[in-house]
Scaffold this motif. Structure first.
Motif, mmCIF file in Angstrom:
data_model
loop_
_atom_site.group_PDB
_atom_site.id
_atom_site.type_symbol
_atom_site.label_atom_id
_atom_site.label_comp_id
_atom_site.label_asym_id
_atom_site.label_seq_id
_atom_site.Cartn_x
_atom_site.Cartn_y
_atom_site.Cartn_z
ATOM 1 N N PRO A 20 0.794 -1.236 0.000
ATOM 2 C CA PRO A 20 0.000 0.000 0.000
ATOM 3 C C PRO A 20 0.823 1.281 0.000
ATOM 4 N N GLU A 21 2.073 1.214 0.469
ATOM 5 C CA GLU A 21 2.909 2.404 0.545
ATOM 6 C C GLU A 21 3.957 2.385 -0.569
ATOM 7 N N PRO A 22 4.278 3.568 -1.132
ATOM 8 C CA PRO A 22 5.304 3.611 -2.186
ATOM 9 C C PRO A 22 6.682 3.266 -1.635
ATOM 10 N N VAL A 23 7.491 2.617 -2.458
ATOM 11 C CA VAL A 23 8.858 2.280 -2.051
ATOM 12 C C VAL A 23 9.853 3.312 -2.569
ATOM 13 N N ALA A 24 9.421 4.168 -3.468
ATOM 14 C CA ALA A 24 10.276 5.235 -3.990
ATOM 15 C C ALA A 24 9.400 6.403 -4.415
ATOM 16 N N GLU A 25 9.944 7.610 -4.290
ATOM 17 C CA GLU A 25 9.189 8.817 -4.642
ATOM 18 C C GLU A 25 10.165 9.886 -5.110
ATOM 19 N N ASP A 84 18.730 7.093 -10.058
ATOM 20 C CA ASP A 84 18.468 7.261 -8.629
ATOM 21 C C ASP A 84 18.498 5.896 -7.939
ATOM 22 N N ALA A 85 19.394 5.757 -6.952
ATOM 23 C CA ALA A 85 19.556 4.477 -6.255
ATOM 24 C C ALA A 85 18.279 4.028 -5.557
ATOM 25 N N ASN A 86 17.456 4.992 -5.118
ATOM 26 C CA ASN A 86 16.218 4.639 -4.418
ATOM 27 C C ASN A 86 15.195 3.984 -5.335
ATOM 28 N N TRP A 87 15.390 4.147 -6.645
ATOM 29 C CA TRP A 87 14.463 3.570 -7.615
ATOM 30 C C TRP A 87 14.992 2.268 -8.224
ATOM 31 N N LYS A 88 16.104 1.758 -7.730
ATOM 32 C CA LYS A 88 16.620 0.499 -8.274
ATOM 33 C C LYS A 88 17.207 -0.376 -7.161
ATOM 34 N N THR A 89 16.519 -0.376 -6.021
ATOM 35 C CA THR A 89 16.931 -1.231 -4.916
ATOM 36 C C THR A 89 16.721 -2.700 -5.282
ATOM 37 N N VAL A 90 17.272 -3.575 -4.484
ATOM 38 C CA VAL A 90 17.071 -5.016 -4.683
ATOM 39 C C VAL A 90 15.590 -5.359 -4.617
ATOM 40 N N GLU A 91 14.875 -4.717 -3.699
ATOM 41 C CA GLU A 91 13.435 -4.952 -3.569
ATOM 42 C C GLU A 91 12.713 -4.647 -4.878
ATOM 43 N N ILE A 92 13.076 -3.546 -5.506
ATOM 44 C CA ILE A 92 12.433 -3.166 -6.764
ATOM 45 C C ILE A 92 12.854 -4.105 -7.887
ATOM 46 N N GLN A 93 14.139 -4.428 -7.939
ATOM 47 C CA GLN A 93 14.626 -5.310 -8.999
ATOM 48 C C GLN A 93 14.003 -6.701 -8.919
ATOM 49 N N GLN A 94 13.711 -7.171 -7.713
ATOM 50 C CA GLN A 94 13.177 -8.521 -7.543
ATOM 51 C C GLN A 94 11.655 -8.558 -7.416
ATOM 52 N N ALA A 95 11.013 -7.403 -7.531
ATOM 53 C CA ALA A 95 9.551 -7.344 -7.376
ATOM 54 C C ALA A 95 8.858 -8.151 -8.464
ATOM 55 N N GLY A 96 7.767 -8.811 -8.065
ATOM 56 C CA GLY A 96 6.984 -9.549 -9.043
ATOM 57 C C GLY A 96 6.271 -8.627 -10.004
#
Length: 261
Positions: free
Chosen positions: A163-168, A203-215
């Motif tokens: 529900p919450e954004p991971v990057a902004e 931007d590093a906040n937009w390419k974290t491991v969480e984002i890269q591995q997101a379904g």
């Protein structure tokens, strides 16, 4: 008893009563320098609940000691709080009324510029020489009544139905180039555009491991109406009246909240 003796005794009693007064009724020393003022205030504060302490801090927030002494010489916290509270309650409604026309124009203008929308928003992250490049593509529609030279958006990225954004990030969109054929973004126009997020390496906040591995990922792009400029590069909205109105309303609400002091 002679009159002079009577009045002398009465004055002595009054002085003793003032010296014994505690908390919000303790007389402050405003006329003999900062140290004695602070000492008298500390003496008062030790018997004042937090609400009264906060009310006093609010009442004197725009005073220096010289002005405080000129306005309320050796006053008590209660007298100072009540006087400042009553002044706000008396004066602010008229000031709010004076600002209302400009504030209403701002609200209407804000609603109009909120019609600048972004649809078909897509997030990608492709790799180039400098590494992964987070990119947001969107279709921008100018549904407002203004022709634009630029506007800012805020982009938010969501992953896996969280529900919450991971990057902004804030994005700048410029429609006023200097090639000689620029028309800006006219009212009613729609364009497709891409925003590369981050400088050179992304931007590093937009390419974290969480984002890269997101379904799955989902991006949202929302206009910042205050940022819009017309084709002369002038800010369309004047928000000063709205800011002043909000500050005055907050002050009035605070003052009314001190009715029991």
């Amino acid at each position: 008893m002679r009159k002079t003796s009577y009045f002398g005794a009465a004055l002595l009693v009054l002085m003793l009563l003032q010296g014994c007064a505690k908390g919000i009724d303790h007389q402050l020393d405003t006329g003999h320098g900062m140290e004695l003022y602070k000492s008298s205030l500390q003496e008062a504060f030790k018997d004042m609940p937090q609400k009264e302490q906060q009310a006093y801090d609010w009442a004197v927030s725009d005073f220096n000691l010289q002005r405080l002494h000129a306005s309320y010489p050796n006053g008590t916290p209660k007298a100072i709080i009540r006087a400042e509270r009553d002044k706000i309650i008396l004066e602010v409604p008229a000031k709010l009324a004076q600002l209302e026309t400009a504030r209403a124009a701002y609200v209407a203008g804000y609603a109009d510029l909120s019609k600048i929308t972004a649809s078909d928003v897509r997030f990608t992250m492709e790799k180039d020489y400098f590494g992964l490049q987070p990119t947001v593509a969107a279709t921008i529609h100018n549904g407002s009544s203004h022709d634009l030279s630029s506007v800012k958006f805020v982009a938010r990225l969501y992953v896996d139905d969280k529900p919450e954004p991971v990057a902004e990030s804030e994005l700048f969109s410029n429609y006023n180039n200097d090639s000689g054929n620029s028309t800006g973004l006219r009212r009613g126009d729609t364009i497709k555009t891409q925003f590369r997020i981050g400088f050179v390496s992304g931007d590093a906040n937009w390419k974290t491991v969480e984002i890269q591995q997101a379904g799955k990922t989902r991006a949202e792009v929302t206009v910042l109406p205050d940022s819009a400029t017309d084709t002369g590069n002038r800010r369309i909205l004047d928000d000063q009246a709205a800011k002043q109105s909000k500050a005055l309303q907050n002050a009035l609400n605070t003052a009314k909240g001190m009715a029991d002091i």
